[in-house]
Enzyme design. Structure first.
Site, PDB file in Angstrom:
ATOM      1  N   CYS A   1     138.111  12.105 -32.307  1.00 13.14           N
ATOM      2  CA  CYS A   1     137.091  12.448 -33.297  1.00 13.14           C
ATOM      3  C   CYS A   1     135.932  13.165 -32.630  1.00 13.14           C
ATOM      4  O   CYS A   1     135.404  12.694 -31.620  1.00 13.14           O
ATOM      5  CB  CYS A   1     136.616  11.194 -34.003  1.00 13.14           C
ATOM      6  SG  CYS A   1     137.930  10.426 -34.969  1.00 13.14           S
ATOM      7  N   THR A   2     135.562  14.295 -33.173  1.00 16.81           N
ATOM      8  CA  THR A   2     134.510  15.121 -32.613  1.00 16.81           C
ATOM      9  C   THR A   2     133.740  15.781 -33.744  1.00 16.81           C
ATOM     10  O   THR A   2     134.122  15.708 -34.903  1.00 16.81           O
ATOM     11  CB  THR A   2     135.100  16.229 -31.715  1.00 16.81           C
ATOM     12  OG1 THR A   2     136.055  16.962 -32.489  1.00 16.81           O
ATOM     13  CG2 THR A   2     135.803  15.676 -30.510  1.00 16.81           C
ATOM     14  N   SER A   3     132.669  16.451 -33.390  1.00 15.46           N
ATOM     15  CA  SER A   3     131.907  17.271 -34.337  1.00 15.46           C
ATOM     16  C   SER A   3     131.820  18.688 -33.780  1.00 15.46           C
ATOM     17  O   SER A   3     131.452  18.866 -32.621  1.00 15.46           O
ATOM     18  CB  SER A   3     130.480  16.724 -34.510  1.00 15.46           C
ATOM     19  OG  SER A   3     130.485  15.376 -34.924  1.00 15.46           O
TER      20      SER A   3
ATOM     21  N   SER B   1     137.269  19.761 -34.809  1.00 14.20           N
ATOM     22  CA  SER B   1     137.363  18.380 -34.361  1.00 14.20           C
ATOM     23  C   SER B   1     138.759  17.873 -34.693  1.00 14.20           C
ATOM     24  O   SER B   1     139.423  18.390 -35.587  1.00 14.20           O
ATOM     25  CB  SER B   1     136.296  17.520 -35.044  1.00 14.20           C
ATOM     26  OG  SER B   1     136.498  17.501 -36.445  1.00 14.20           O
TER      27      SER B   1
END
Length: 550
Positions: A359-361, A441
């Site tokens: 999970c990323t932005s 993401s």
């Protein structure tokens, strides 16, 4: 509403982000006279407040910055690093258990490299964001952080996406009292909007840390109260992160030349997922030259090979030229294609085990002068280590999941080493003044998403259409195929792949969550976003710069 934002205007700036409140922070910064880096940094700090389960002060960040017309770009990297006391034998590996983690490596007893204090690495996001601002910013840091501080202190409404994420991780969050207090008040997950507004998420402790950074920069974080609190919390819980690790952290800055991919030039930090994005694109270019159809079967083979090469060769070692850089060359792509056409290496490799989405932005920014920024930040897993530092309210990363828990491997744990991240922030240029900034993401799915979007944009699609088109994701002999392309399943099966036909939904992660900004020739900037997930598009010249969730 989306069509209104996509028109763009020559000379105007723009921000795309995974939340409209974060995009509004970037747009207000542009409106105040800030550069694209000011806008990106403002958006990044705001994103860490509104989706702390994805990224924030306790994670890592990578930026690509290109000044107008420049032949090179600048990367500023703040990767999550292993603590200095980390070592290759620090985990009890369970070789007979199913693979786990981001890369499907053998499981570790108690998931200690994924959940809890032993999973926490040294966070680099604050260092990277502050360094980029110091180099390219125009506005005072305090002004840039003001929107994030307000969002943390005044609070913001929990949206349906955040509520879904909290519900999905509630079993682990409840094991840490400090995390449960923030995200499970009264023992129940924060509720998203239903017949009324969603529950407020108010983070006064996080607001205070942001104020300290606004006043004192990165030093206030890495050598101040926050560093002492983080180190104390982690070490008392049995982890290895120390004040010395934090005080010694420094982001890196590098000028990078582009990788030539047909008519395009790609700028990005090769020691991330960008090396695999470039390899996949070069393999597709080589296949085009040999008359092969660039359809799902080719993409499955290309992505499978890129991931196989990545896990076999790519490291984050910083002690000299990287031998794996050859993976992003036309010569290597030609050798692979020649082998395929002659029947060598024609079967896909065995799968590497279960995959976590990660999970990323990601966010993108451009300004009226033509500076472009691509920025990806992460706490790695959803809610990182699931551990919230109680004094600061910071969600701490689980960056040790980046490392192979077995000694003697290419990506084994090493003190101070950066993890093997799949983030892929890129800037693109092409014929006729074409430019784009792009990223996503979604763990390893970032690589497959960014590569396929670039290929479609290279072929003339506008960025929004390229993002919205069906994609595939392939690793080893497994393929995830978009239901809209289900007709390709038989051909993929005949090629030796195990095929899962899937449908991307608002809360699924089959194909990553991209956003970016692009233009061609003299046209204005136009955004591309994942319309199925929360997003925002901010423009400084518009009275209503943010675009609501579609």
């Amino acid at each position: 509403m989306p069509g209104r934002a996509e028109r763009g205007r020559p000379g105007g700036g723009m921000v795309t982000a995974p939340d409209p409140r974060a995009a509004r922070a970037g747009a207000s910064t542009l409106r105040a006279g800030g550069s694209a880096v000011d806008a990106a940094v403002a958006t990044a700090f705001a994103v860490g407040v509104v989706e702390p389960y994805m990224s924030g002060l306790g994670g890592g960040a990578w930026l690509v910055v290109r000044e107008p017309g420049a032949p090179v770009a600048t990367t500023v990297s703040g990767p999550i690093r292993a603590p200095r006391l980390a070592h290759p034998e620090m985990y009890d590996v369970l070789p007979s258990a199913p693979g786990t983690g981001l890369y499907g490596w053998p499981a570790v007893r108690g998931d200690a490299n994924i959940v809890g204090p032993l999973s926490v690495g040294v966070p680099g996001a604050v260092a990277a964001l502050c360094r980029a601002h110091a180099r390219f910013g125009r506005l005072p840091l305090g002004q840039v952080l003001a929107p994030a501080i307000e969002l943390a202190e005044a609070g913001h409404e929990t949206n349906w996406f955040a509520s879904s994420a909290i519900c999905g991780e509630a079993r682990l969050l409840r094991d840490f009292p400090s995390s449960a207090r923030v995200f499970l008040p009264g023992g129940l997950p924060l509720r998203g909007p239903s017949q009324g507004p969603g529950d407020p998420l108010i983070q006064p402790r996080l607001a205070e840390v942001l104020r300290e950074i606004a006043a004192g920069g990165a030093d206030a974080f890495y050598r101040g109260r926050a560093a002492r609190a983080i180190a104390t919390t982690v070490t008392e819980a049995g982890g290895l992160l120390s004040e010395r690790d934090l005080a010694g952290y420094a982001a890196t800055e590098e000028e990078v030349s582009p990788v030539a991919i047909g008519p395009l030039r790609l700028f990005g930090p090769l020691s991330t997922g960008v090396i695999s994005v470039a390899e996949a694109l070069l393999l597709v270019e080589a296949a085009r030259e040999r008359g092969l159809d660039p359809g799902p079967r080719l993409w499955a083979r290309v992505l499978s090979r890129a991931f196989e090469d990545r896990l076999r060769e790519v490291t984050t070692a910083e002690d000299g030229p990287a031998p794996w850089a050859r993976l992003a060359t036309p010569e290597y792509a030609g050798q692979v294609l020649d082998g395929w056409l002659s029947g060598r290496n024609s079967s896909p490799a065995a799968p590497g085990g279960p995959r976590r989405a990660g999970c990323t932005s990601h966010l993108s920014a451009v300004d009226g002068d033509g500076m472009t920024v691509s920025l990806t930040q992460t706490v790695l897993d959803l809610f990182g280590s699931r551990l919230v530092e109680p004094e600061t309210g910071i969600v701490l990363n689980d960056g040790m999941m980046y490392f192979d828990p077995r000694p003697g491997r290419v990506a084994s744990v090493a003190p101070g080493a950066a993890g093997l991240s799949a983030v892929s922030p890129v800037i693109l240029t092409g014929p006729g003044g074409a430019e784009a900034t792009l990223g996503a993401s979604g763990g390893r799915r970032i690589i497959s998403a960014v590569a396929q979007i670039i290929a479609r944009w290279r072929d003339g699609a506008d960025l929004q259409d390229a993002i919205s088109a069906p994609r595939v994701h392939a690793e080893g002999d497994r393929v995830w195929l978009d239901r809209r392309d289900a007709g390709a399943a038989a051909d993929l099966t005949a090629a030796g792949f195990g095929v899962a036909v899937v449908s991307e939904e608002p809360t699924t992660w089959h194909f990553a969550r991209p956003n970016g900004i692009a233009r061609r020739g003299g046209a204005g900037w136009a955004p591309g976003v994942d319309r199925m997930k929360p997003y925002g598009v901010g423009m400084p010249f518009d009275d209503r710069p943010d675009l609501p969730v579609d």
